[in-house]
Design an enzyme around this catalytic site. Sequence first.
Site, PDB file in Angstrom:
ATOM      1  N   ASP A   1      47.036  14.348  46.435  1.00 38.13           N
ATOM      2  CA  ASP A   1      45.933  14.063  45.525  1.00 38.13           C
ATOM      3  C   ASP A   1      44.713  13.559  46.247  1.00 38.13           C
ATOM      4  O   ASP A   1      44.800  13.094  47.374  1.00 38.13           O
ATOM      5  CB  ASP A   1      46.359  12.904  44.605  1.00 38.13           C
ATOM      6  CG  ASP A   1      46.947  13.403  43.326  1.00 38.13           C
ATOM      7  OD1 ASP A   1      46.862  14.599  43.079  1.00 38.13           O
ATOM      8  OD2 ASP A   1      47.479  12.570  42.574  1.00 38.13           O
TER       9      ASP A   1
ATOM     10  N   LYS B   1      42.132  16.468  42.129  1.00 44.46           N
ATOM     11  CA  LYS B   1      41.177  16.738  41.057  1.00 44.46           C
ATOM     12  C   LYS B   1      40.036  15.754  41.181  1.00 44.46           C
ATOM     13  O   LYS B   1      40.249  14.581  41.382  1.00 44.46           O
ATOM     14  CB  LYS B   1      41.852  16.545  39.692  1.00 44.46           C
ATOM     15  CG  LYS B   1      42.821  17.659  39.379  1.00 44.46           C
ATOM     16  CD  LYS B   1      43.606  17.365  38.125  1.00 44.46           C
ATOM     17  CE  LYS B   1      44.829  16.535  38.433  1.00 44.46           C
ATOM     18  NZ  LYS B   1      45.717  16.336  37.317  1.00 44.46           N
TER      19      LYS B   1
ATOM     20  N   MET C   1      40.046   3.720  36.153  1.00 50.35           N
ATOM     21  CA  MET C   1      39.265   4.830  35.580  1.00 50.35           C
ATOM     22  C   MET C   1      38.277   4.304  34.528  1.00 50.35           C
ATOM     23  O   MET C   1      38.075   4.938  33.485  1.00 50.35           O
ATOM     24  CB  MET C   1      40.200   5.876  34.934  1.00 50.35           C
ATOM     25  CG  MET C   1      41.156   6.511  35.921  1.00 50.35           C
ATOM     26  SD  MET C   1      42.327   7.648  35.153  1.00 50.35           S
ATOM     27  CE  MET C   1      43.526   6.515  34.469  1.00 50.35           C
TER      28      MET C   1
HETATM   29  N1  SAH Z   1      48.470   5.681  40.363  1.00 49.70           N
HETATM   30  C1  SAH Z   1      47.246   5.069  40.815  1.00 49.70           C
HETATM   31  C2  SAH Z   1      46.152   5.097  39.784  1.00 49.70           C
HETATM   32  C3  SAH Z   1      45.737   6.496  39.348  1.00 49.70           C
HETATM   33  S1  SAH Z   1      44.374   6.481  38.251  1.00 49.70           S
HETATM   34  C4  SAH Z   1      47.547   3.625  41.285  1.00 49.70           C
HETATM   35  O1  SAH Z   1      48.631   3.102  41.011  1.00 49.70           O
HETATM   36  O2  SAH Z   1      46.685   3.039  41.950  1.00 49.70           O
HETATM   37  C5  SAH Z   1      43.019   6.576  39.375  1.00 49.70           C
HETATM   38  C6  SAH Z   1      42.218   5.292  39.346  1.00 49.70           C
HETATM   39  O3  SAH Z   1      42.818   4.324  40.199  1.00 49.70           O
HETATM   40  C7  SAH Z   1      40.799   5.409  39.851  1.00 49.70           C
HETATM   41  O4  SAH Z   1      39.917   5.927  38.875  1.00 49.70           O
HETATM   42  C8  SAH Z   1      40.494   3.959  40.150  1.00 49.70           C
HETATM   43  O5  SAH Z   1      40.269   3.228  38.968  1.00 49.70           O
HETATM   44  C9  SAH Z   1      41.815   3.482  40.730  1.00 49.70           C
HETATM   45  N2  SAH Z   1      41.858   3.556  42.202  1.00 49.70           N
HETATM   46  C10 SAH Z   1      42.814   4.145  42.945  1.00 49.70           C
HETATM   47  N3  SAH Z   1      42.604   3.942  44.258  1.00 49.70           N
HETATM   48  C11 SAH Z   1      41.474   3.190  44.351  1.00 49.70           C
HETATM   49  C12 SAH Z   1      40.739   2.628  45.449  1.00 49.70           C
HETATM   50  N4  SAH Z   1      41.112   2.809  46.697  1.00 49.70           N
HETATM   51  N5  SAH Z   1      39.632   1.899  45.162  1.00 49.70           N
HETATM   52  C13 SAH Z   1      39.248   1.699  43.890  1.00 49.70           C
HETATM   53  N6  SAH Z   1      39.897   2.210  42.831  1.00 49.70           N
HETATM   54  C14 SAH Z   1      41.001   2.931  43.048  1.00 49.70           C
END
Ligand code: SAH
Length: 264
Positions: free
Chosen positions: A42, A64, A175
């Site tokens: 991803d 995506k 998000m």
């Molecule tokens: N499964 C993932 C989340 C997926 S949804 C988890 O557990 O982290 C995707 C969202 O995660 C992004 O829109 C943002 O809000 C957050 N996100 C993921 N990695 C990030 C990062 N390095 N810095 C800031 N936000 C992050």
Amino acid sequence: MNAAESGTSGRVTLVGGGPGAAGLLTIAAVQALFEAEVVLFDRLAPTDDLPALAPHALLIDVGKRPGNHAISQGDIEQLIVQHALAGSRVVRLKGGDPYIFGRGSEEVLACHMRGIPVTVISGVTSAISVPATAGIPLTHRGMSHAFTVISGHAPLTERELQGLVLLDSTIVVLMGVGTLPTLTQGLLRHGMTTDMPVAIIERGFSATQRTTIADLGTILGEAARASVASPAVLVIGEVVRLAFTGDTSAEHLISRAGEFAATV
Ligand code: SAH
């Protein structure tokens, strides 16, 4: 055709890749990547080191971008299933933890429906680690003894907003950049005070990580002024006051310690 009919030994491992820092990959994740023959990854997965981490694997980018769904979820599931039925050890590498808003559960179901063995390796979620790298704990004795992780993908219902305000503890939003206006207005409408601190941490663990701190009444203006963009983690709650500002003067720390001790 399912796995039994195809007679293959293919299998799938959903791997949580953590928030983007190689050091936050688990040992189990590193091992699964090393053994992988196919890796579907991803946008938010830690991809920089992927060729070294998965040296034997075919690497497939199914990332995506917001508003630009390059490969549909159905097509991703089909790719996972196809490669497993062809007998490969497939790793589905996802950002953070696979079961937090990553549609990981749908991919696991797709495997179950075809009789394909599937396991899940939990990852370090951005919901906790991104605030932490900005110096913000989600709980603090006497200040917040709960946190709620919500998706800002779609606006919350009035009941959800009411529940969050009543819970009176830390709120973490993933998000959430696009729906920040409706969220802040909704929380204010349900009685959260305008001086509730809010932090937005963009691009956690990258060289361009940035934190914007304001309060519920001013965050919209501050976010617009700073052109805040996804990916970002939002934290709403008193714990944002604990964000380390770099001020290590004794008076400052003593006054902060006193402030919080008073509320215990
Ligand atoms: N499964 C993932 C989340 C997926 S949804 C988890 O557990 O982290 C995707 C969202 O995660 C992004 O829109 C943002 O809000 C957050 N996100 C993921 N990695 C990030 C990062 N390095 N810095 C800031 N936000 C992050």
